[in-house]
Design a protein around this motif. Structure first.
Motif, PDB file in Angstrom:
ATOM      1  N   LEU A 136       0.473  -1.146  -0.204  1.00 18.18           N
ATOM      2  CA  LEU A 136       0.104  -0.171   0.272  1.00 18.18           C
ATOM      3  C   LEU A 136       1.134   0.652   0.282  1.00 18.18           C
ATOM      4  O   LEU A 136       0.276   2.418  -0.380  1.00 18.18           O
ATOM      5  N   LYS A 137       2.219   1.152   0.220  1.00 16.35           N
ATOM      6  CA  LYS A 137       3.123   1.964   0.015  1.00 16.35           C
ATOM      7  C   LYS A 137       2.692   3.550   1.522  1.00 16.35           C
ATOM      8  O   LYS A 137       2.608   4.360   0.960  1.00 16.35           O
ATOM      9  N   ILE A 138       3.018   2.285   2.220  1.00 15.48           N
ATOM     10  CA  ILE A 138       2.240   3.365   3.637  1.00 15.48           C
ATOM     11  C   ILE A 138       3.222   2.781   5.143  1.00 15.48           C
ATOM     12  O   ILE A 138       4.416   2.139   4.440  1.00 15.48           O
ATOM     13  N   ALA A 139       4.089   3.690   6.027  1.00 11.43           N
ATOM     14  CA  ALA A 139       4.644   3.198   7.076  1.00 11.43           C
ATOM     15  C   ALA A 139       3.721   2.881   8.083  1.00 11.43           C
ATOM     16  O   ALA A 139       2.734   2.752   7.981  1.00 11.43           O
ATOM     17  N   GLU A 140       4.730   1.548   8.077  1.00 11.34           N
ATOM     18  CA  GLU A 140       4.205   0.826   9.025  1.00 11.34           C
ATOM     19  C   GLU A 140       4.198   1.580  10.279  1.00 11.34           C
ATOM     20  O   GLU A 140       2.525   1.300  10.969  1.00 11.34           O
ATOM     21  N   ASP A 141       4.525   2.760  10.852  1.00 11.38           N
ATOM     22  CA  ASP A 141       3.972   3.317  12.260  1.00 11.38           C
ATOM     23  C   ASP A 141       2.677   3.766  11.991  1.00 11.38           C
ATOM     24  O   ASP A 141       1.649   3.939  13.444  1.00 11.38           O
ATOM     25  N   ILE A 143       0.328   2.113   9.858  1.00 12.14           N
ATOM     26  CA  ILE A 143      -0.782   1.077  10.557  1.00 12.14           C
ATOM     27  C   ILE A 143      -0.429   1.278  12.314  1.00 12.14           C
ATOM     28  O   ILE A 143      -2.144   1.021  12.944  1.00 12.14           O
ATOM     29  N   ILE A 144       0.401   1.120  12.947  1.00  8.21           N
ATOM     30  CA  ILE A 144       0.228   1.177  14.238  1.00  8.21           C
ATOM     31  C   ILE A 144      -0.598   2.510  14.899  1.00  8.21           C
ATOM     32  O   ILE A 144      -1.127   2.068  15.870  1.00  8.21           O
ATOM     33  N   GLU A 145      -0.265   3.694  14.637  1.00  9.79           N
ATOM     34  CA  GLU A 145      -1.502   5.025  14.934  1.00  9.79           C
ATOM     35  C   GLU A 145      -2.544   4.696  14.993  1.00  9.79           C
ATOM     36  O   GLU A 145      -3.601   4.816  15.823  1.00  9.79           O
ATOM     37  N   ASN A 146      -3.009   3.447  13.301  1.00 14.14           N
ATOM     38  CA  ASN A 146      -4.538   3.975  13.700  1.00 14.14           C
ATOM     39  C   ASN A 146      -4.513   2.715  14.277  1.00 14.14           C
ATOM     40  O   ASN A 146      -6.027   2.726  15.609  1.00 14.14           O
ATOM     41  N   LEU A 147      -4.367   1.212  14.911  1.00 14.19           N
ATOM     42  CA  LEU A 147      -4.390   0.016  15.881  1.00 14.19           C
ATOM     43  C   LEU A 147      -4.214   0.676  17.287  1.00 14.19           C
ATOM     44  O   LEU A 147      -5.640   0.427  17.430  1.00 14.19           O
TER      45      LEU A 147
END
Length: 299
Positions: A136-141, A143-147
């Protein structure tokens, strides 16, 4: 009893009248009877009043006893309700702590993630956070922020940029800070105007697009159900301190070695104790072709 007494008294009087002078006027007897009857009535009334007073007193005492019993029952009921509320509060608090621990463990593991586009509602599933980030060309951070915090926009790039430009020394990862990313973001924005930097530097920072959050349109859901089952099985061991017995098993689940502590296991596998602890806590338990696991046997 009173009536019997006056009955005898009446008969005795009659006898005395009969034995006396026969010429005595019969009216004397009648007067005596009238006086006697009046005395009986007076005493009977007094006795009745006395009995009624005793009954009233007993009723009052009984009423007081009933009222006191009711007060005690109400007090006991209130105590029970308070205890139940306190117990329910403790259960909910414990449940919340467990849920936070499980979520953080799942983030640490970085496995099995569902992505939902908030505009199209399209869903995608990835085996790892890294795969999701790459495709998706997004930062792993992000994903964590959203979770962890539910943010749709990504704050991490702005926080990293401002921390560097404003020379805010913070060695910890912003996602592991005691401040939320939004609190950190707002703090750094305020710092732009209070930091001891040149006016040119301040203007450069304010004109840089990196100071704003990156607009995103995803939300994420961890579907790492494997860890839920693992935590439920070993919950009591994971959460408690003290010695923890460890087993080394082969690919068929047969026990090869039993260790009485993390130190003993770490020494045997030539690994750091904290590494062994994290491997077991987050179910990253593979050691070559073998595996380690918490032992449910008594130490």
């Amino acid at each position: 009893m009173i009536k019997k007494f006056f009955s005898r008294l009446k008969k005795s009087t009659e006898l005395k009248i009969d034995e006396g002078d026969n010429n005595t006027d019969i009216s004397v007897q009648e007067n005596n009877e009238i006086e006697l009857n009046e005395s009986i009535e007076v005493i009977e009334k007094e006795e009745i009043v006395k009995i009624e007073e005793e009954i009233v007193k007993k009723d009052e005492n009984k009423s007081d006893d009933i009222e006191r019993v009711k007060e005690i029952e109400d007090e006991n009921e209130e105590t029970e309700i308070c205890e139940e509320d306190s117990e329910e509060e403790d259960i909910q608090q414990e449940k919340q702590i467990d849920e936070e621990f499980i979520l953080n463990a799942k983030i640490k593991r970085g496995k099995n993630i569902k992505v939902i586009d908030i505009y199209t509602y399209e869903e995608q599933v990835f085996k790892t956070h890294k795969e999701c980030s790459r495709k998706l060309k997004i930062a792993e951070d992000y994903i964590i922020e959203n979770l962890k915090f539910g943010y749709t926009d990504y704050l991490g790039e702005s926080i990293t940029y401002l921390s560097k430009e404003l020379q805010v020394n913070d060695n910890s990862n912003y996602l592991e800070s005691n401040k939320s990313p939004l609190e950190k973001f707002n703090y750094l924005h305020d710092k732009i105007f209070t930091a001891k930097i040149s006016q040119n530097k301040r203007e450069d920072i304010l004109s840089n697009e990196k100071i704003e959050p990156i607009k995103m349109h995803y939300k994420f859901e961890s579907i790492d159900y494997e860890y839920n089952e693992y935590f439920e099985k070993y919950k009591s061991i994971i959460k408690r301190g003290g010695k923890k017995k460890i087993e080394l098993v082969d690919k068929n689940g047969e026990v090869i070695e039993i260790f009485k502590s993390l130190d003993e296991c770490a020494t045997y596998l030539n690994k750091d104790k904290q590494e062994i602890s994290d491997m077991l806590k987050y179910k990253e338990t593979k050691v070559g072709r073998r595996e380690i696991r918490y032992s449910l046997r008594n130490i």
